[in-house]
Motif scaffolding. Structure first.
Motif, PDB file in Angstrom:
ATOM      1  N   ARG A  13       0.674  -1.283   0.050  1.00 45.97           N
ATOM      2  CA  ARG A  13       0.051   0.036  -0.005  1.00 45.97           C
ATOM      3  C   ARG A  13       0.823   1.124   0.072  1.00 45.97           C
ATOM      4  NH1 ARG A  13      -3.378  -3.039   3.702  1.00 45.97           N
ATOM      5  NH2 ARG A  13      -2.248  -2.008   5.459  1.00 45.97           N
ATOM      6  N   ALA A  14       2.157   1.218   0.566  1.00 47.17           N
ATOM      7  CA  ALA A  14       3.135   2.289   0.445  1.00 47.17           C
ATOM      8  C   ALA A  14       3.766   2.555  -0.956  1.00 47.17           C
ATOM      9  CB  ALA A  14       4.195   2.073   1.729  1.00 47.17           C
ATOM     10  N   GLY A  15       3.481   1.505  -1.737  1.00 45.28           N
ATOM     11  CA  GLY A  15       3.947   1.838  -3.149  1.00 45.28           C
ATOM     12  C   GLY A  15       5.083   1.011  -3.486  1.00 45.28           C
ATOM     13  N   VAL A  16       5.635  -0.102  -2.806  1.00 44.38           N
ATOM     14  CA  VAL A  16       6.304  -1.048  -2.957  1.00 44.38           C
ATOM     15  C   VAL A  16       5.871  -2.111  -3.301  1.00 44.38           C
ATOM     16  CG1 VAL A  16       8.586  -1.998  -2.046  1.00 44.38           C
ATOM     17  CG2 VAL A  16       7.938   0.278  -1.260  1.00 44.38           C
ATOM     18  N   PRO A  17       6.132  -2.893  -4.594  1.00 43.49           N
ATOM     19  CA  PRO A  17       5.888  -4.105  -4.815  1.00 43.49           C
ATOM     20  C   PRO A  17       6.403  -5.246  -4.174  1.00 43.49           C
ATOM     21  CG  PRO A  17       6.506  -2.594  -6.967  1.00 43.49           C
ATOM     22  CD  PRO A  17       6.906  -2.030  -5.667  1.00 43.49           C
ATOM     23  N   VAL A  18       5.752  -6.151  -3.616  1.00 48.13           N
ATOM     24  CA  VAL A  18       6.169  -7.144  -2.843  1.00 48.13           C
ATOM     25  C   VAL A  18       5.800  -8.456  -3.471  1.00 48.13           C
ATOM     26  CG1 VAL A  18       5.912  -8.246  -0.557  1.00 48.13           C
ATOM     27  CG2 VAL A  18       5.651  -5.675  -0.886  1.00 48.13           C
ATOM     28  N   HIS A  19       6.832  -9.299  -3.294  1.00 49.50           N
ATOM     29  CA  HIS A  19       6.772 -10.844  -3.469  1.00 49.50           C
ATOM     30  C   HIS A  19       7.102 -11.504  -2.378  1.00 49.50           C
ATOM     31  CE1 HIS A  19       6.235 -14.215  -6.282  1.00 49.50           C
ATOM     32  NE2 HIS A  19       7.257 -14.796  -5.411  1.00 49.50           N
ATOM     33  N   GLY A  20       6.279 -12.667  -2.003  1.00 54.37           N
ATOM     34  CA  GLY A  20       6.640 -13.336  -0.774  1.00 54.37           C
ATOM     35  C   GLY A  20       6.750 -14.977  -1.089  1.00 54.37           C
ATOM     36  N   ILE A  21       7.755 -15.357  -0.129  1.00 50.80           N
ATOM     37  CA  ILE A  21       8.007 -16.870  -0.042  1.00 50.80           C
ATOM     38  C   ILE A  21       7.413 -17.381   1.128  1.00 50.80           C
ATOM     39  CG2 ILE A  21       9.577 -18.752  -0.478  1.00 50.80           C
ATOM     40  CD1 ILE A  21      11.370 -16.815  -1.751  1.00 50.80           C
ATOM     41  N   ASP A  22       6.737 -18.492   1.246  1.00 53.80           N
ATOM     42  CA  ASP A  22       6.394 -19.116   2.535  1.00 53.80           C
ATOM     43  C   ASP A  22       5.783 -20.641   2.149  1.00 53.80           C
ATOM     44  OD1 ASP A  22       4.479 -19.740   4.967  1.00 53.80           O
ATOM     45  OD2 ASP A  22       4.918 -17.720   5.095  1.00 53.80           O
ATOM     46  N   MET A  23       5.865 -21.470   3.151  1.00 51.19           N
ATOM     47  CA  MET A  23       5.725 -22.929   2.859  1.00 51.19           C
ATOM     48  C   MET A  23       4.203 -23.078   3.198  1.00 51.19           C
ATOM     49  SD  MET A  23       7.070 -25.938   5.218  1.00 51.19           S
ATOM     50  CE  MET A  23       8.751 -26.039   4.771  1.00 51.19           C
ATOM     51  N   SER A  24       3.617 -22.137   3.982  1.00 52.67           N
ATOM     52  CA  SER A  24       2.242 -22.538   4.487  1.00 52.67           C
ATOM     53  C   SER A  24       0.986 -21.974   3.511  1.00 52.67           C
ATOM     54  CB  SER A  24       2.046 -21.986   5.787  1.00 52.67           C
ATOM     55  OG  SER A  24       0.653 -22.096   6.284  1.00 52.67           O
ATOM     56  N   ARG A  25       0.485 -22.595   2.875  1.00 51.18           N
ATOM     57  CA  ARG A  25      -0.510 -22.398   2.102  1.00 51.18           C
ATOM     58  C   ARG A  25      -1.672 -21.703   2.876  1.00 51.18           C
ATOM     59  NH1 ARG A  25       2.112 -26.528  -0.071  1.00 51.18           N
ATOM     60  NH2 ARG A  25       2.253 -26.752  -2.312  1.00 51.18           N
ATOM     61  N   ALA A  26      -1.926 -22.541   4.080  1.00 52.90           N
ATOM     62  CA  ALA A  26      -3.113 -21.958   4.995  1.00 52.90           C
ATOM     63  C   ALA A  26      -2.758 -20.581   5.466  1.00 52.90           C
ATOM     64  CB  ALA A  26      -2.938 -22.768   6.203  1.00 52.90           C
ATOM     65  N   MET A  27      -1.558 -20.239   5.669  1.00 59.70           N
ATOM     66  CA  MET A  27      -1.186 -18.655   6.064  1.00 59.70           C
ATOM     67  C   MET A  27      -1.450 -17.808   4.912  1.00 59.70           C
ATOM     68  SD  MET A  27      -0.151 -18.749   9.184  1.00 59.70           S
ATOM     69  CE  MET A  27       1.129 -17.538   9.677  1.00 59.70           C
ATOM     70  N   VAL A  28      -0.910 -18.207   3.900  1.00 61.19           N
ATOM     71  CA  VAL A  28      -1.173 -17.319   2.509  1.00 61.19           C
ATOM     72  C   VAL A  28      -2.434 -17.180   2.135  1.00 61.19           C
ATOM     73  CG1 VAL A  28      -0.615 -17.306   0.130  1.00 61.19           C
ATOM     74  CG2 VAL A  28       1.244 -17.969   1.628  1.00 61.19           C
ATOM     75  N   GLU A  29      -3.377 -18.145   2.184  1.00 68.82           N
ATOM     76  CA  GLU A  29      -4.753 -18.281   1.936  1.00 68.82           C
ATOM     77  C   GLU A  29      -5.256 -16.935   2.969  1.00 68.82           C
ATOM     78  OE1 GLU A  29      -6.623 -21.801   2.414  1.00 68.82           O
ATOM     79  OE2 GLU A  29      -5.421 -22.803   0.516  1.00 68.82           O
ATOM     80  N   ARG A  30      -5.034 -16.760   4.205  1.00 69.51           N
ATOM     81  CA  ARG A  30      -5.546 -15.873   4.930  1.00 69.51           C
ATOM     82  C   ARG A  30      -5.084 -14.531   4.314  1.00 69.51           C
ATOM     83  NH1 ARG A  30      -7.050 -20.108   6.548  1.00 69.51           N
ATOM     84  NH2 ARG A  30      -8.231 -20.612   8.489  1.00 69.51           N
ATOM     85  N   MET A  31      -3.802 -14.340   3.919  1.00 71.36           N
ATOM     86  CA  MET A  31      -3.432 -13.123   3.269  1.00 71.36           C
ATOM     87  C   MET A  31      -4.249 -12.826   2.299  1.00 71.36           C
ATOM     88  SD  MET A  31       0.213 -11.776   1.827  1.00 71.36           S
ATOM     89  CE  MET A  31       0.182 -13.176   0.705  1.00 71.36           C
ATOM     90  N   ARG A  32      -4.477 -13.736   1.130  1.00 69.85           N
ATOM     91  CA  ARG A  32      -5.199 -13.619   0.053  1.00 69.85           C
ATOM     92  C   ARG A  32      -6.644 -13.031   0.363  1.00 69.85           C
ATOM     93  NH1 ARG A  32      -1.530 -13.356  -3.203  1.00 69.85           N
ATOM     94  NH2 ARG A  32      -0.748 -14.890  -4.335  1.00 69.85           N
ATOM     95  N   ALA A  33      -7.373 -13.419   1.449  1.00 73.93           N
ATOM     96  CA  ALA A  33      -8.616 -13.166   1.752  1.00 73.93           C
ATOM     97  C   ALA A  33      -8.627 -11.596   2.043  1.00 73.93           C
ATOM     98  CB  ALA A  33      -9.139 -13.770   2.956  1.00 73.93           C
ATOM     99  N   LYS A  34      -7.516 -10.947   2.300  1.00 71.75           N
ATOM    100  CA  LYS A  34      -7.566  -9.625   2.831  1.00 71.75           C
ATOM    101  C   LYS A  34      -7.483  -8.498   1.852  1.00 71.75           C
ATOM    102  CE  LYS A  34      -5.113 -10.776   7.164  1.00 71.75           C
ATOM    103  NZ  LYS A  34      -3.813 -10.765   7.731  1.00 71.75           N
ATOM    104  N   PRO A  35      -7.871  -7.235   1.925  1.00 74.88           N
ATOM    105  CA  PRO A  35      -7.841  -6.267   0.730  1.00 74.88           C
ATOM    106  C   PRO A  35      -6.563  -6.262   0.390  1.00 74.88           C
ATOM    107  CG  PRO A  35      -9.297  -5.545   2.605  1.00 74.88           C
ATOM    108  CD  PRO A  35      -8.690  -6.844   3.108  1.00 74.88           C
ATOM    109  N   GLY A  36      -6.436  -6.156  -0.867  1.00 71.66           N
ATOM    110  CA  GLY A  36      -5.284  -6.186  -1.507  1.00 71.66           C
ATOM    111  C   GLY A  36      -4.089  -7.322  -1.582  1.00 71.66           C
ATOM    112  N   GLY A  37      -4.725  -8.448  -0.831  1.00 72.62           N
ATOM    113  CA  GLY A  37      -3.975  -9.791  -0.797  1.00 72.62           C
ATOM    114  C   GLY A  37      -3.803 -10.337  -2.131  1.00 72.62           C
ATOM    115  N   ASP A  38      -4.498 -10.130  -2.978  1.00 73.48           N
ATOM    116  CA  ASP A  38      -4.315 -10.677  -4.301  1.00 73.48           C
ATOM    117  C   ASP A  38      -3.474 -10.215  -5.256  1.00 73.48           C
ATOM    118  OD1 ASP A  38      -5.952  -8.543  -4.870  1.00 73.48           O
ATOM    119  OD2 ASP A  38      -7.420  -9.306  -6.301  1.00 73.48           O
TER     120      ASP A  38
END
Length: 286
Positions: free
Chosen positions: A103-128
């Motif tokens: 949101r501050a204007g920096v493009p972000v890519h993430g690495i994580d093992m947990s699909r369950a955690m990432v799904e929680r991020m995906r459900a938040k505004p901007g997560g996709d």
């Protein structure tokens, strides 16, 4: 090591979805852990049972006074002359830092093992909008180059061997442009709190929750124990870590072709002293 810590893993997606790679540091094949049961879950120790309550149990880490200084510093470090800012988060989880940084204007890519955690991020505004590689952040590769990589909230300790932690530094350096920065936030091992013959240090004592760390000083292995009481019934969650010293991290950085630029006590850049219980360290790629 506080709250439920963070984990890592291997899958990729373009910067608007998710990719997968096979993990090189599988949780089940880590060093033996003194008879504790290993976890048989592709999401590691941060599967659905933890992900469902992670934001709630780590609520203090989501407070603006905690998040905003971290985002401000990482955004500042992402700005490099001649390069467009781009950030890589190891252990992106539910997006505590990635989402406000984007949101501050920096493009972000993430690495994580947990699909369950990432799904929680995906459900938040901007997560996709956050690209994700599902995999072990010690070895998983994301597409392209980055001006800053970062690893927060003790997540370096989720790598259970020194070799894996060294691999993490090598992986960060491989993703960074020359002059790029690698940032780690981690606690200073609390061994000064251990009287002779004692191996446990409490970090939370409350009417419905008890938290304590146990240490093995010979192996630099530790476990965070979380005991919760709900409706009169107690549950116990135990997660393994490998603690690491600031000077040890500096040597890992040297091995990866990086050098220490700054070390502070916190994201507000207070001086790091012998009494500091954690540090925010920044290394620069040669």
């Amino acid at each position: 090591m506080r709250a439920e810590g963070r984990d890592h893993g291997n899958v990729q997606t373009p910067d608007d979805d998710v990719k997968t790679q096979a993990p090189d540091h599988d949780v089940k094949t880590q060093a033996p852990d003194h008879g504790y049961a290993t976890v048989d879950d592709p999401d590691g120790y941060f599967g659905e049972a933890v992900a469902a309550h992670y934001d709630e149990t780590s609520a203090e880490m989501f407070a603006p006074e905690t998040v905003d200084p971290a985002v401000a510093l990482i955004a500042e470090l992402a700005e490099l002359p001649g390069h467009k800012p781009r950030a890589l988060e190891f252990g992106v989880g539910t997006g505590r830092i990635a989402l406000p940084l984007a949101r501050a204007g920096v493009p972000v890519h993430g690495i994580d093992m947990s699909r369950a955690m990432v799904e929680r991020m995906r459900a938040k505004p901007g997560g996709d909008a956050i690209g994700v590689t599902i995999g072990d952040f010690a070895t998983a590769r994301a597409d392209g180059e980055f001006t800053v990589a970062y690893l927060v909230f003790n997540t370096i300790n989720n790598l259970l061997t020194q070799d894996a932690q060294v691999d993490c530094f090598l992986n960060a350096a491989a993703h960074l442009v020359p002059g790029g920065h690698f940032v780690i936030e981690v606690g200073v091992p609390a061994l000064r709190s251990l009287p002779p013959g004692q191996d446990a240090v409490p970090f939370h004592v409350g009417p419905d929750r008890l938290g304590f760390d146990t240490y093995d000083v010979a192996t630099q292995r530790m476990r965070s124990h979380h005991v919760r009481v709900v409706d009169g019934r107690a549950t116990h969650l135990s997660i393994p870590f490998r603690y690491v010293w600031p000077a040890e991290l500096d040597l890992m950085a040297r091995l990866a072709g990086m050098r220490l630029r700054d070390r502070w006590e916190d994201w507000d850049r207070r001086p790091f002293t012998s009494d500091s219980t954690r540090h925010v360290s920044v290394w620069e790629k040669d």
